[in-house]
Motif scaffolding. Sequence first.
Motif, mmCIF file in Angstrom:
data_model
loop_
_atom_site.group_PDB
_atom_site.id
_atom_site.type_symbol
_atom_site.label_atom_id
_atom_site.label_comp_id
_atom_site.label_asym_id
_atom_site.label_seq_id
_atom_site.Cartn_x
_atom_site.Cartn_y
_atom_site.Cartn_z
ATOM 1 N N LEU A 156 4.387 5.138 8.200
ATOM 2 C CA LEU A 156 4.548 4.197 7.103
ATOM 3 C C LEU A 156 3.245 3.921 6.366
ATOM 4 N N SER A 157 2.168 3.686 7.085
ATOM 5 C CA SER A 157 0.899 3.339 6.453
ATOM 6 C C SER A 157 0.388 4.412 5.492
ATOM 7 N N PRO A 158 0.378 5.706 5.873
ATOM 8 C CA PRO A 158 -0.040 6.730 4.905
ATOM 9 C C PRO A 158 0.862 6.809 3.681
ATOM 10 N N LEU A 159 2.173 6.587 3.851
ATOM 11 C CA LEU A 159 3.087 6.602 2.714
ATOM 12 C C LEU A 159 2.806 5.439 1.762
ATOM 13 N N ILE A 160 2.512 4.279 2.312
ATOM 14 C CA ILE A 160 2.165 3.130 1.475
ATOM 15 C C ILE A 160 0.875 3.391 0.713
ATOM 16 N N LEU A 162 -0.148 6.184 -0.408
ATOM 17 C CA LEU A 162 0.082 7.156 -1.476
ATOM 18 C C LEU A 162 0.943 6.614 -2.605
ATOM 19 N N SER A 163 1.582 5.468 -2.407
ATOM 20 C CA SER A 163 2.495 4.933 -3.409
ATOM 21 C C SER A 163 1.731 4.334 -4.589
ATOM 22 N N CYS A 164 2.250 4.591 -5.795
ATOM 23 C CA CYS A 164 1.665 4.010 -7.006
ATOM 24 C C CYS A 164 2.361 2.708 -7.393
ATOM 25 N N SER A 165 3.428 2.377 -6.684
ATOM 26 C CA SER A 165 4.172 1.149 -6.972
ATOM 27 C C SER A 165 3.573 -0.024 -6.210
ATOM 28 N N ASN A 166 4.079 -1.207 -6.514
ATOM 29 C CA ASN A 166 3.679 -2.401 -5.783
ATOM 30 C C ASN A 166 4.352 -2.377 -4.415
ATOM 31 N N THR A 167 3.566 -2.284 -3.375
ATOM 32 C CA THR A 167 4.108 -2.132 -2.014
ATOM 33 C C THR A 167 4.086 -3.441 -1.223
ATOM 34 N N SER A 238 -3.347 -2.483 9.387
ATOM 35 C CA SER A 238 -3.632 -1.064 9.509
ATOM 36 C C SER A 238 -4.653 -0.569 8.490
ATOM 37 N N ARG A 239 -4.774 -1.227 7.347
ATOM 38 C CA ARG A 239 -5.716 -0.771 6.322
ATOM 39 C C ARG A 239 -7.163 -0.879 6.788
ATOM 40 N N LYS A 240 -7.405 -1.772 7.720
ATOM 41 C CA LYS A 240 -8.774 -1.973 8.187
ATOM 42 C C LYS A 240 -9.127 -1.082 9.360
ATOM 43 N N GLN A 241 -8.176 -0.301 9.809
ATOM 44 C CA GLN A 241 -8.441 0.533 10.971
ATOM 45 C C GLN A 241 -9.195 1.790 10.569
ATOM 46 N N ILE A 242 -9.972 2.289 11.493
ATOM 47 C CA ILE A 242 -10.642 3.560 11.293
ATOM 48 C C ILE A 242 -9.615 4.664 11.405
#
Length: 295
Positions: A156-160, A162-167, A238-242
């Motif tokens: 899910l995190s990589p797909l979010i 890559l999305s250009c929409s508001n997630t 998840s965005r803050k993870q290495i």
Amino acid sequence: MLFVLLLVVYIIILLGNILILLVIFNNYSLHTPMYFFLSNLSICEVVFTTNIVPNMLDDLLSEDGSISLPGCLTQYYFFSSTATTECLLLALMAYDRYLAICRPLHYSSLMNFQFCCQTSMWAWLAGLTISMVTLILLCKSHFCGPNIIDNFFCDLSPLIELSCSNTFLIEIESFIFASILTLLPFVYIIVTYIIILYNIYKIPSSTGRKKAFSTCSSHLAVVATYYGTLITMYVAPSRKQISSISKALSLLYTVVTPLLNPIVYSLRNKEIHIALNDILKHFNILFNKHDNLSL
């Protein structure tokens, strides 16, 4: 080398879980609630790993390593639904152990076949339904940016990313459901096992304590590995993870944990060993008869 290693692990996962299903199905003495839930867990593991590992192996051999958007969303859906179902099945197994150890006189009446079927069905339906909500939201998103997923499967995190929409709605929905379906069952299992361990401690016989604890130790090991990685991956931001740590954790619960389940939780069980030996003896007798007829 990585391809060969993952291929061997995948074959062991398939053979281990299929063997467990065959042993339980063919041995009437194993038609109990605990092994009923084990059967569901084995089916879940086969679907879980088959959804991810074969495509991973193909990517290791090919220079392309591409996947279509519908294929990627489908892979995410089956991954998410089986992961959710497994969380609930592990919680049901903890409840089964609680009744067996803490309320043995009421075990047969409370943990009957109808209850096992209904709770397992709801676990599967919950996984399939809740993951469908996230999938619908993802299908409504637009993917117009970079098309490279920094992972070995469609999480899910990589797909979010890559999305250009508001997630925002997807992230909130995912966080709420991940917290409910990960943290609440995990807390329930922890509280349940505190009560179980307290009741085991009150057993006067040391042999009885060891026997009671041996039925729980393997389940606790699987729960610690599986829930620990899921909480780290999906409840923590998840965005803050290495990136490398995130992928290592993903590999842990998509490959290592399914490998541990048939080895640690099931194949170490003495009842499984006895049933497996009976089946092997039966096949050996049939094989000897066939040789004698051939002669």
